[in-house]
Structures are given as C-alpha cells and as structure tokens.
Design a protein around this motif. Structure first.
Motif, PDB file in Angstrom:
ATOM      1  N   GLU A  11       0.390  -0.942  -0.230  1.00 32.56           N
ATOM      2  CA  GLU A  11       0.110   0.053  -0.151  1.00 32.56           C
ATOM      3  C   GLU A  11       0.801   1.250   0.113  1.00 32.56           C
ATOM      4  N   LEU A  43      -5.980  -5.683  -4.687  1.00 34.35           N
ATOM      5  CA  LEU A  43      -5.069  -4.783  -4.198  1.00 34.35           C
ATOM      6  C   LEU A  43      -6.661  -4.048  -2.672  1.00 34.35           C
ATOM      7  N   HIS A 100      -6.639   4.857  -5.653  1.00 33.38           N
ATOM      8  CA  HIS A 100      -5.044   5.079  -6.019  1.00 33.38           C
ATOM      9  C   HIS A 100      -5.087   6.128  -7.040  1.00 33.38           C
TER      10      HIS A 100
END
Length: 322
Positions: free
Chosen positions: A228, A250, A256
């Motif tokens: 992360e 993820l 992101h």
C-alpha cells in the motif's frame, strides 16, 4: 512443575493404588512413590492418604486433580503442534498476498478438515527453503527453482504449480497509463521501483534477470512500507512504475488512481514450484500435492518470458523466451 510427576499423580488418583499405577507406567512402585512425594513437596501439601486398601485423595488432592489433567492436556497439545504427522501442515510462502497464498486458500476451502499453518521464511531462496524442509522446520515451500532442479538437497522434490503473469502498475499521469498493453522492451530506461527486492533472495534474482533481458532499471533503493505504501508513491508519480502480479489483491485501487497495464510480447511470468521432502509422512502433504496437480493448467495464449535458469510450470503452453 515436573509433568512426569503430575502424570504419575493422575495415574494413582485414577487407579486408587500405587501398585496399579506403577504397572501402567512400567516402573517400580518405589519410583511411583518417589514421584508423588516429590510433587507433594513441591506443592507443600499431601495429595494422598495412604490406607491399607490403597491411596485416597486428600481435599488438596481433589482440588489439584482437574488442574493436573489440564496440564497433561496442554502438554499433549503442545507436542502435537510440532510433532510430524500430528501437527498442522506447515507450508512456506513468499508472502501472504501472493498467488501461491491464494492456492493454499483454495486448498483449505477444498479440505477444511486439514490443519494448516502458513509461514513465511523471509529473505531465503529455494536452497534455504529446501534445507528448512529437510530439517523438518517446514513441510513444503512454494519457490522458484532452477532447471532441472537437481541442485536441491538430496531427498527434496519439486513440482511446478503456477506461472504467475506480471503487470505494470502506474499512476494516472504515467506515460503508459492509458496503454492497452506494454512490451517489456518499451520499459527500457524507465524506473521500476521495487523496494522489497533484497539482495540474495529469489525474487531479486528473478527481477535482475528480467532487467538484464530487456534493459530495465529496477530500483530497490528506499524503505519498504509494504504494497500500500508503494502504491501511494506510484499513484503520485509520472515517471515511476512497479511490477505486481495480475493476481495481487489490492484493498483500494480506485482510491490510488492506479492503472494495471498488461505486459505482452512477451509476458513475464514468475514460475512457482512446490518443494517437499520425499520421506515426509505428513498425511496432508499428499492431499496438497494432489490438489495442486488437479488444478487447471492456467494456460497462457501468448509468448512468455522466464529466466533461463527457472523451471516453468507449463512449458508446453505458449511460446517461451528466456
């Protein structure tokens, strides 16, 4: 506390006679008496009242008996946790978020009755993992092994199980963020940041070979704050990218703003094999091998790349470039 003395106490309490307990323990009656006397001295109270008909528990003996049984149960559980054949199957993976960890989750779902310990031997290669298998520290390991794998320690066997395709991960401002696919050769001169690549590890050797084959720059400098933390940096950069498996889960990729860009012509794959000792009697090890052997081949209909020294999972599938 002397657990042998505790076990002797329980035997006498259940038998009601020192002589019967001695026969059950295959020792002399004198040895039983000495063990009980030592335990009584340690506790500071008498546990039995000796009578002509045998041994009768005192009030303190009655109070101690359930705890003594619990101690013996704890002793058995402790021994079973490390005893081959009775302890959980202990399997080493490179990381808990890798594809091979997913293979173990699939095995556990198919065999929920099997006790399983997933461990990580940090910063070791296939040889070190094989030595841990040989010593009995672990039962099996997922590692990248060399062709034909004959330099592994005696008795260690290897079975290819998975070719794991890699993808390029970029932030939204990166040059290749909108590309439908990228060839590894197109990344020549670009910075691929992988701070978790430690020298001497198998994955470091893999990425060194990948960089040499396609002129990449693999940058391992910098603190490793985990996946992360890595992706936070990638998301904010227009020049830095990284490699992750297409199977890497993820938590919040949308936050992101990351882009997963397939790698083609060829597709680099990380070849995983299962290592184990041929003489390991653990019954769950056979079940794990059978489960992995029964999986679909995971065929890739594209040219793939692996290091020239790596044992591939499915060498007949796709076109291979080393």
């Amino acid at each position: 506390m002397d657990l042998l003395a505790v076990r002797t106490f329980v035997m006498v309490a259940e038998a009601g006679q020192f002589q019967v307990a001695a026969a059950g323990l295959a020792v002399s009656q004198q040895a039983v008496s000495k063990r009980v006397a030592a335990l009584e001295k340690d506790l500071g109270v008498p546990l039995f009242t000796r009578t002509a008909r045998g041994a009768r528990l005192t009030v303190d003996g009655l109070a101690f008996l359930p705890h003594a049984r619990a101690l013996l149960d704890a002793e058995e559980r402790a021994a079973a946790s490390v005893r081959p054949g009775r302890r959980p199957l202990r399997v080493d993976v490179i990381g808990r978020r890798t594809a091979v960890a997913g293979l173990l989750r699939g095995f556990h779902r198919a065999h929920p009755d099997v006790d399983l310990d997933v461990v990580i031997l940090f910063d070791v290669d296939a040889d070190a993992a094989a030595n841990a298998i040989r010593s009995g520290e672990i039962d099996a390991s997922f590692r990248c092994v060399t062709v034909p794998g004959r330099d592994l320690p005696e008795g260690i066997e290897a079975m290819p199980v998975l070719d794991e395709p890699l993808q390029l991960f970029t932030g939204p401002a990166h040059e290749f963020a909108a590309a439908p696919a990228v060839a590894p050769a197109q990344l020549a001169g670009h910075r691929i940041w992988m701070p978790g690549n430690l020298p001497g590890t198998e994955w470091s050797a893999y990425y060194d070979a990948l960089a040499a084959a396609f002129g990449l720059t693999i940058d391992a400098v910098g603190p490793n704050f985990g996946v992360e933390g890595l992706l936070d940096t990638i998301a904010e950069s227009s020049t830095v990218a990284t490699f992750l498996s297409e199977r890497t889960p993820l938590v919040r990729p949308a936050v992101h703003g990351l882009r997963r860009v397939p790698l083609r012509d060829p597709t680099p794959v990380y070849p995983h094999s299962l290592l184990w000792h041929a003489g390991n009697p653990h019954p769950a090890l056979t079940a794990l091998r059978a489960h992995l052997s029964s999986r679909p081949s995971g065929r890739l209909d594209t040219e793939v790349w692996t290091p020239p020294w790596a044992l591939r999972s499915h060498p007949r599938h796709g076109r291979t470039r080393s």
